[in-house]
Each structure stands twice: as C-alpha cells, then as structure tokens.
Design a protein around this motif. Sequence first.
Motif, PDB file in Angstrom:
ATOM      1  N   UNK A 118       0.848  -1.185   0.000  1.00 40.54           N
ATOM      2  CA  UNK A 118       0.000   0.000   0.000  1.00 40.54           C
ATOM      3  C   UNK A 118       0.889   1.241   0.000  1.00 40.54           C
ATOM      4  N   UNK A 119       0.318   2.358  -0.456  1.00 37.07           N
ATOM      5  CA  UNK A 119       1.040   3.624  -0.443  1.00 37.07           C
ATOM      6  C   UNK A 119       0.175   4.687   0.210  1.00 37.07           C
ATOM      7  N   UNK A 120       0.771   5.421   1.122  1.00 34.64           N
ATOM      8  CA  UNK A 120       0.129   6.570   1.755  1.00 34.64           C
ATOM      9  C   UNK A 120       0.955   7.794   1.388  1.00 34.64           C
ATOM     10  N   UNK A 121       0.306   8.796   0.813  1.00 33.39           N
ATOM     11  CA  UNK A 121       0.999  10.038   0.460  1.00 33.39           C
ATOM     12  C   UNK A 121       0.306  11.205   1.143  1.00 33.39           C
ATOM     13  N   UNK A 122       1.105  12.101   1.666  1.00 28.96           N
ATOM     14  CA  UNK A 122       0.597  13.321   2.287  1.00 28.96           C
ATOM     15  C   UNK A 122       1.528  14.467   1.916  1.00 28.96           C
ATOM     16  N   UNK A 123       0.956  15.635   1.700  1.00 33.94           N
ATOM     17  CA  UNK A 123       1.756  16.841   1.494  1.00 33.94           C
ATOM     18  C   UNK A 123       1.246  17.914   2.443  1.00 33.94           C
ATOM     19  N   UNK A 124       2.139  18.821   2.780  1.00 32.27           N
ATOM     20  CA  UNK A 124       1.780  19.915   3.672  1.00 32.27           C
ATOM     21  C   UNK A 124       2.691  21.094   3.380  1.00 32.27           C
ATOM     22  N   UNK A 125       2.099  22.280   3.353  1.00 32.32           N
ATOM     23  CA  UNK A 125       2.898  23.492   3.195  1.00 32.32           C
ATOM     24  C   UNK A 125       3.278  23.999   4.573  1.00 32.32           C
ATOM     25  N   UNK A 126       4.555  24.290   4.742  1.00 26.47           N
ATOM     26  CA  UNK A 126       5.071  24.797   6.008  1.00 26.47           C
ATOM     27  C   UNK A 126       5.636  26.195   5.764  1.00 26.47           C
ATOM     28  N   UNK A 127       5.152  27.150   6.523  1.00 31.33           N
ATOM     29  CA  UNK A 127       5.553  28.536   6.303  1.00 31.33           C
ATOM     30  C   UNK A 127       6.806  28.884   7.106  1.00 31.33           C
ATOM     31  N   UNK A 128       7.858  28.139   6.846  1.00 34.47           N
ATOM     32  CA  UNK A 128       9.148  28.410   7.468  1.00 34.47           C
ATOM     33  C   UNK A 128      10.226  28.072   6.440  1.00 34.47           C
ATOM     34  N   UNK A 129      11.448  28.379   6.778  1.00 36.44           N
ATOM     35  CA  UNK A 129      12.535  28.179   5.818  1.00 36.44           C
ATOM     36  C   UNK A 129      12.848  26.696   5.640  1.00 36.44           C
TER      37      UNK A 129
ATOM     38  N   UNK B   8      10.243  14.262   1.619  1.00 42.33           N
ATOM     39  CA  UNK B   8      10.805  15.163   0.618  1.00 42.33           C
ATOM     40  C   UNK B   8      10.436  16.607   0.960  1.00 42.33           C
ATOM     41  N   UNK B   9      11.333  17.537   0.619  1.00 45.41           N
ATOM     42  CA  UNK B   9      11.156  18.943   0.951  1.00 45.41           C
ATOM     43  C   UNK B   9      11.450  19.788  -0.287  1.00 45.41           C
ATOM     44  N   UNK B  10      10.494  20.670  -0.610  1.00 45.39           N
ATOM     45  CA  UNK B  10      10.615  21.516  -1.803  1.00 45.39           C
ATOM     46  C   UNK B  10      10.374  22.968  -1.405  1.00 45.39           C
ATOM     47  N   UNK B  11      11.335  23.838  -1.694  1.00 51.47           N
ATOM     48  CA  UNK B  11      11.109  25.261  -1.446  1.00 51.47           C
ATOM     49  C   UNK B  11       9.973  25.724  -2.347  1.00 51.47           C
ATOM     50  N   UNK B  12       9.067  26.486  -1.761  1.00 49.90           N
ATOM     51  CA  UNK B  12       7.905  26.956  -2.512  1.00 49.90           C
ATOM     52  C   UNK B  12       7.489  28.318  -1.941  1.00 49.90           C
ATOM     53  N   UNK B  13       7.652  29.360  -2.718  1.00 49.60           N
ATOM     54  CA  UNK B  13       7.287  30.700  -2.253  1.00 49.60           C
ATOM     55  C   UNK B  13       8.015  31.040  -0.971  1.00 49.60           C
ATOM     56  N   UNK B  14       7.245  31.399   0.062  1.00 53.16           N
ATOM     57  CA  UNK B  14       7.824  31.795   1.347  1.00 53.16           C
ATOM     58  C   UNK B  14       7.897  30.625   2.321  1.00 53.16           C
ATOM     59  N   UNK B  15       7.938  29.413   1.806  1.00 48.58           N
ATOM     60  CA  UNK B  15       7.981  28.266   2.706  1.00 48.58           C
ATOM     61  C   UNK B  15       8.455  27.011   2.023  1.00 48.58           C
ATOM     62  N   UNK B  16       7.970  25.889   2.539  1.00 51.77           N
ATOM     63  CA  UNK B  16       8.412  24.576   2.082  1.00 51.77           C
ATOM     64  C   UNK B  16       7.204  23.670   1.911  1.00 51.77           C
ATOM     65  N   UNK B  17       7.170  22.953   0.808  1.00 51.04           N
ATOM     66  CA  UNK B  17       6.181  21.897   0.602  1.00 51.04           C
ATOM     67  C   UNK B  17       6.857  20.603   1.014  1.00 51.04           C
ATOM     68  N   UNK B  18       6.279  19.952   2.023  1.00 49.74           N
ATOM     69  CA  UNK B  18       6.814  18.698   2.511  1.00 49.74           C
ATOM     70  C   UNK B  18       5.930  17.574   1.976  1.00 49.74           C
ATOM     71  N   UNK B  19       6.543  16.510   1.524  1.00 50.24           N
ATOM     72  CA  UNK B  19       5.794  15.361   1.018  1.00 50.24           C
ATOM     73  C   UNK B  19       6.275  14.096   1.711  1.00 50.24           C
ATOM     74  N   UNK B  20       5.330  13.348   2.238  1.00 50.92           N
ATOM     75  CA  UNK B  20       5.598  12.034   2.825  1.00 50.92           C
ATOM     76  C   UNK B  20       5.048  10.982   1.879  1.00 50.92           C
ATOM     77  N   UNK B  21       5.848   9.972   1.594  1.00 56.54           N
ATOM     78  CA  UNK B  21       5.385   8.814   0.841  1.00 56.54           C
ATOM     79  C   UNK B  21       5.759   7.577   1.645  1.00 56.54           C
ATOM     80  N   UNK B  22       4.752   6.869   2.093  1.00 54.06           N
ATOM     81  CA  UNK B  22       4.984   5.654   2.872  1.00 54.06           C
ATOM     82  C   UNK B  22       4.507   4.470   2.048  1.00 54.06           C
ATOM     83  N   UNK B  23       5.398   3.529   1.811  1.00 53.69           N
ATOM     84  CA  UNK B  23       5.032   2.248   1.211  1.00 53.69           C
ATOM     85  C   UNK B  23       5.071   1.238   2.344  1.00 53.69           C
ATOM     86  N   UNK B  24       3.991   0.489   2.477  1.00 56.12           N
ATOM     87  CA  UNK B  24       3.932  -0.467   3.575  1.00 56.12           C
ATOM     88  C   UNK B  24       3.174  -1.716   3.160  1.00 56.12           C
ATOM     89  N   UNK B  25       3.528  -2.789   3.831  1.00 56.56           N
ATOM     90  CA  UNK B  25       2.877  -4.075   3.608  1.00 56.56           C
ATOM     91  C   UNK B  25       2.708  -4.735   4.959  1.00 56.56           C
TER      92      UNK B  25
END
Length: 156
Positions: free
Chosen positions: A3-14, A99-116
Amino acid sequence: MIYTLERTQFLSCSLEETWRFFTNPHNLATITPDSLDFTVLNTFDEEEIYEGMRINYYVRPLLGIRLAWQTKILEVHPQRSFVDLQEKGPYKLWRHQHEFFEEGAGVRMKDTVQYELPFGILGTLAHRIVVRKKLREIFDFRYQTLEKILNDADID
C-alpha cells in the motif's frame, strides 16, 4: 499487497528550519499521537539523522500491545529528502520517504509511505478494517501538530 500513503503539507518556514526539525530524532515523539505511547529508546548525541543511523522505539499501535520497532536511515540528501526503512517491527515492509521543496515563502513537505502487512489475507483484512484508518489518524495528528509548531496555526 503493498500500500502507499501520500501526504503533502505546506510549512511557512525556511527550508533550513524545516530540515532541522524533521531530521532531529528527538522530534519523532512530538509528531506522534500520545495514544501510541511512542517511546524512543536511543539516547542521541546527534541533533541530525545520518545514513546508517538506527532508531529504536516502543509503540502501542493496536489494543495496547507494546511492540519494538527499529528503523534505519537509508538515504539522506541534505535539505531535499531522506528515507527510513523498518528493520524490525509490525510491518512486513515500511519505507518512508520525506521530501522537501522550497515553494514561495515556505516549504512543501511530502511524505510517501510504502507499507505491507504480514499474515497474507488476514493482513489485507486488518488493513481494510483497522490499519488504513489508524495510519490516516496518525498522519492527521502529525499534520495538525506541524501546523501548530511550524505554521503557528491555532487549531482546535
């Protein structure tokens, strides 16, 4: 079945602040719900993870049963990504990429979990009935906690 669980979140910090928070093993318990009784067993001199680092914990994922869990940091790409892999624990496979991606004034964080899950068809049934919902709750808690800590949001 994997299975795969993906989540993203914008964080307003450096990116530096985000990276420092997520790669500090002392912060793991902070972003884990109290109901899991998550306890890190290692004592760390390091303030940042590194490739090859092993982190040992106890966790009570279901029915109050305490389980030992060990993850190994497989890859670290500074201020871009890191991967941890369960070496011992409740899953047949648990691979978590951050994973961490600079985006505007913050960071887009992405979690990808593969599990069985273990136990074949019983594991599939457990996933449908309990595990999928529990993982969503854990990552919802994590989202809300990160909003409070890194985004200064006032979430009820």
